[in-house]
Scaffold this motif. Sequence first.
Motif, PDB file in Angstrom:
ATOM      1  N   TYR A   3      -8.711  13.467  17.926  1.00 32.47           N
ATOM      2  CA  TYR A   3      -9.981  13.953  18.534  1.00 32.47           C
ATOM      3  C   TYR A   3      -9.939  14.244  19.913  1.00 32.47           C
ATOM      4  O   TYR A   3      -8.712  14.297  20.434  1.00 32.47           O
ATOM      5  CB  TYR A   3     -10.902  12.525  18.846  1.00 32.47           C
ATOM      6  N   TRP A  31      -6.462  12.937  21.709  1.00 34.79           N
ATOM      7  CA  TRP A  31      -6.577  11.561  21.353  1.00 34.79           C
ATOM      8  C   TRP A  31      -6.287  11.258  20.003  1.00 34.79           C
ATOM      9  O   TRP A  31      -7.153  11.622  19.244  1.00 34.79           O
ATOM     10  CB  TRP A  31      -7.836  10.982  21.897  1.00 34.79           C
ATOM     11  N   LYS A  47      -6.223   8.956  17.223  1.00 30.69           N
ATOM     12  CA  LYS A  47      -6.627   7.554  16.999  1.00 30.69           C
ATOM     13  C   LYS A  47      -5.461   6.636  16.461  1.00 30.69           C
ATOM     14  O   LYS A  47      -4.664   6.774  15.659  1.00 30.69           O
ATOM     15  CB  LYS A  47      -7.685   7.686  15.761  1.00 30.69           C
ATOM     16  N   GLN A  52      -5.954   6.140  12.123  1.00 30.51           N
ATOM     17  CA  GLN A  52      -6.877   6.829  10.983  1.00 30.51           C
ATOM     18  C   GLN A  52      -5.998   7.640  10.387  1.00 30.51           C
ATOM     19  O   GLN A  52      -5.766   8.728  10.931  1.00 30.51           O
ATOM     20  CB  GLN A  52      -8.241   7.230  11.473  1.00 30.51           C
ATOM     21  N   GLN A 111      -8.392   3.396   7.536  1.00 27.69           N
ATOM     22  CA  GLN A 111      -8.480   2.857   8.757  1.00 27.69           C
ATOM     23  C   GLN A 111      -7.497   1.709   8.539  1.00 27.69           C
ATOM     24  O   GLN A 111      -7.673   0.641   7.836  1.00 27.69           O
ATOM     25  CB  GLN A 111     -10.047   2.527   8.999  1.00 27.69           C
TER      26      GLN A 111
END
Length: 118
Positions: free
Chosen positions: A50, A59, A61, A69, A89
Amino acid sequence: MTFNPATLVFNESGLIPVIAQSEATGEVLMMAWMNAEAVQHTIDTRKVTYWSRSRQSFWVKGETSGNVQQLIDLRMDCDKDCLLALVKQTGPACHTNRRSCFYTSVSEGSEIEVMSPE
C-alpha cells in the motif's frame, strides 16, 4: 490483454482505494490506498503493498508486524477507480490487533464494538 496500472483511475493525489478481502471467508478486512507503483509491486511480488498517506512511503502489509497479506487475486471495479484485493491474511489485518478494521457498528445513534482484539 496485458494489464497496465496506468489504465486505472487515480484520484488527484495519484491514489486508488483498495479493499482487502479474505479469500477464505469473504470477510472485508481493511481499506487502504495504492499508487501505480504499489499496484505493480503487489502484482510482481504477490505481497500486498500500500501507499501510506501519513508516512508518504510504501507499506508492505505485515513487513513489521508479521500479519502478511498474500495476494490471491486483484480485481478492479467497472469504472477502474477502486480495487479489490483477495488475500490470504496471516494474523489480524487491523493495527488494533483485530481480524478486521471494520469492528465498530453504528446502531441507533451509538457506536458498538463488535469485535475484540485477538
